[in-house]
Enzyme design. Structure first.
Site, PDB file in Angstrom:
ATOM      1  N   SER A  22       0.911  -1.249  -0.141  1.00 14.22           N
ATOM      2  CA  SER A  22       0.015   0.029   0.045  1.00 14.22           C
ATOM      3  C   SER A  22       0.668   1.180  -0.059  1.00 14.22           C
ATOM      4  CB  SER A  22      -0.884  -0.138   1.199  1.00 14.22           C
ATOM      5  OG  SER A  22      -1.977  -1.046   0.935  1.00 14.22           O
ATOM      6  N   LYS A  71     -10.102  -4.768  11.056  1.00 15.66           N
ATOM      7  CA  LYS A  71     -11.037  -4.323  10.233  1.00 15.66           C
ATOM      8  C   LYS A  71     -12.363  -4.365  10.936  1.00 15.66           C
ATOM      9  CE  LYS A  71      -9.336  -5.450   5.558  1.00 15.66           C
ATOM     10  NZ  LYS A  71      -9.543  -5.959   4.341  1.00 15.66           N
ATOM     11  N   ASP A 107     -13.091  -2.810  -0.692  1.00 16.26           N
ATOM     12  CA  ASP A 107     -12.745  -4.075  -1.274  1.00 16.26           C
ATOM     13  C   ASP A 107     -13.584  -4.297  -2.235  1.00 16.26           C
ATOM     14  OD1 ASP A 107     -10.312  -4.258   0.416  1.00 16.26           O
ATOM     15  OD2 ASP A 107     -11.409  -5.371   1.743  1.00 16.26           O
ATOM     16  N   GLY A 250      -5.639 -11.264  -8.640  1.00 18.92           N
ATOM     17  CA  GLY A 250      -6.344 -10.277  -7.273  1.00 18.92           C
ATOM     18  C   GLY A 250      -5.454  -8.943  -7.359  1.00 18.92           C
TER      19      GLY A 250
END
Length: 284
Positions: A22, A71, A107, A250
């Site tokens: 990221s 999360k 997501d 992905g």
């Protein structure tokens, strides 16, 4: 990258997280869009989560991304949740809107954005797995108008999965069909009717195993997707391509969920094509 008194921070918060890609994606995006920002990785203990969230306000950050195991744990510290975050019960992006902390889950949006010339509205989907990534894909598909979803999990996970699907039905009125992955004839029957087949399990990360038997036949028009991007081509994708079907890994989901978060923080579009180029060179 210019760092000065006006630079705003964003961070990814998880444990472990030092391996994260990221920072690479977001710092490239800050640079390419001339945004005065910097993105770092914070590996924290659970006992530091409340303080970390408080720091978003304290330091006037853009916000944070979250990965495992935070999360779900972050939700009590937020002021508001988006529709998809509420449905999924998990947050991967926190946006600081003038001191109000809003939780999103990008997501699912990222997943559907990465599919070439495909919209899920009115289509049928077969989904393998029911973990965090699967839940985000499920919820987003329902919000985007999918017509039918068949979820396959291992028989030992059936009982654990059902309450979440019941909760989804309660909140959206949409009934998801649940089957055991070991039931090969049912798997074949559902796949034949599907427009999209998704592997949202971790099976295939070893580069050897596949979540479905090779004897399964794919229908004429189906798109196949795997949430795994290492290896770049899993046995599952190799199997789909051997039957002449379009298949995506992905990596696009990773990029486009980041692009959604970047837009929520900055109001700017991430230059995804440019960054995609760098990512594929890195992972191919």
């Amino acid at each position: 990258m210019k760092l000065d008194g006006y630079t705003r921070l964003a961070a990814v918060v998880a444990n472990p997280i030092k391996h994260s890609i990221s920072p690479f994606i977001h710092n490239r995006a800050f640079e390419a869009t001339a945004t005065n920002g910097a993105y770092v990785a914070w590996e924290i203990e659970a006992s530091d989560l409340a303080e970390t969230v408080a720091n978003i306000r304290r330091y006037q950050m853009f916000g944070i991304n979250l990965s495992m195991p935070y999360k779900e744990q972050v939700i009590p510290y937020l002021d508001k949740l988006s529709d998809e975050a509420r449905l999924i019960g998990a947050v991967n992006t926190v946006v600081n809107e003038n001191g109000n902390l809003i939780g999103y889950n990008t997501d699912g949006k990222g997943f559907f954005k990465c599919l070439p010339s495909f919209t899920i509205s009115g289509k049928k989907m077969t989904l393998l797995g029911a973990g965090g990534a699967a839940k985000s894909i499920l919820a987003q598909a329902i919000l985007d108008g999918v017509s039918q979803i068949s979820v396959f999990v291992r028989s030992v996970s059936m009982e654990k999965t059902r309450p979440y699907l019941d909760k989804l039905q309660e909140q959206t009125g949409f009934k998801v069909d649940l089957y055991a992955l070991e039931n090969v004839s049912e798997l074949q029957a559902r796949i034949v009717e599907s427009d999209l087949l998704v592997n949202a399990t971790s099976v295939g990360m070893d580069g050897q195993s596949s979540p479905v038997p090779e004897s399964i036949n794919l229908p004429e028009t189906i798109l196949v997707a795997d949430i795994i991007y290492q290896p770049f081509e899993t046995p599952f994708l190799k199997w789909a391509r051997s039957q002449g079907k379009p298949a995506v890994n992905g990596l696009g989901m990773l990029l486009y969920q980041a692009a959604e978060a970047f837009q929520l923080w900055t109001g700017k579009e991430m230059p995804t094509e440019e960054i995609w180029q760098s990512l594929t060179e890195k992972y191919q």
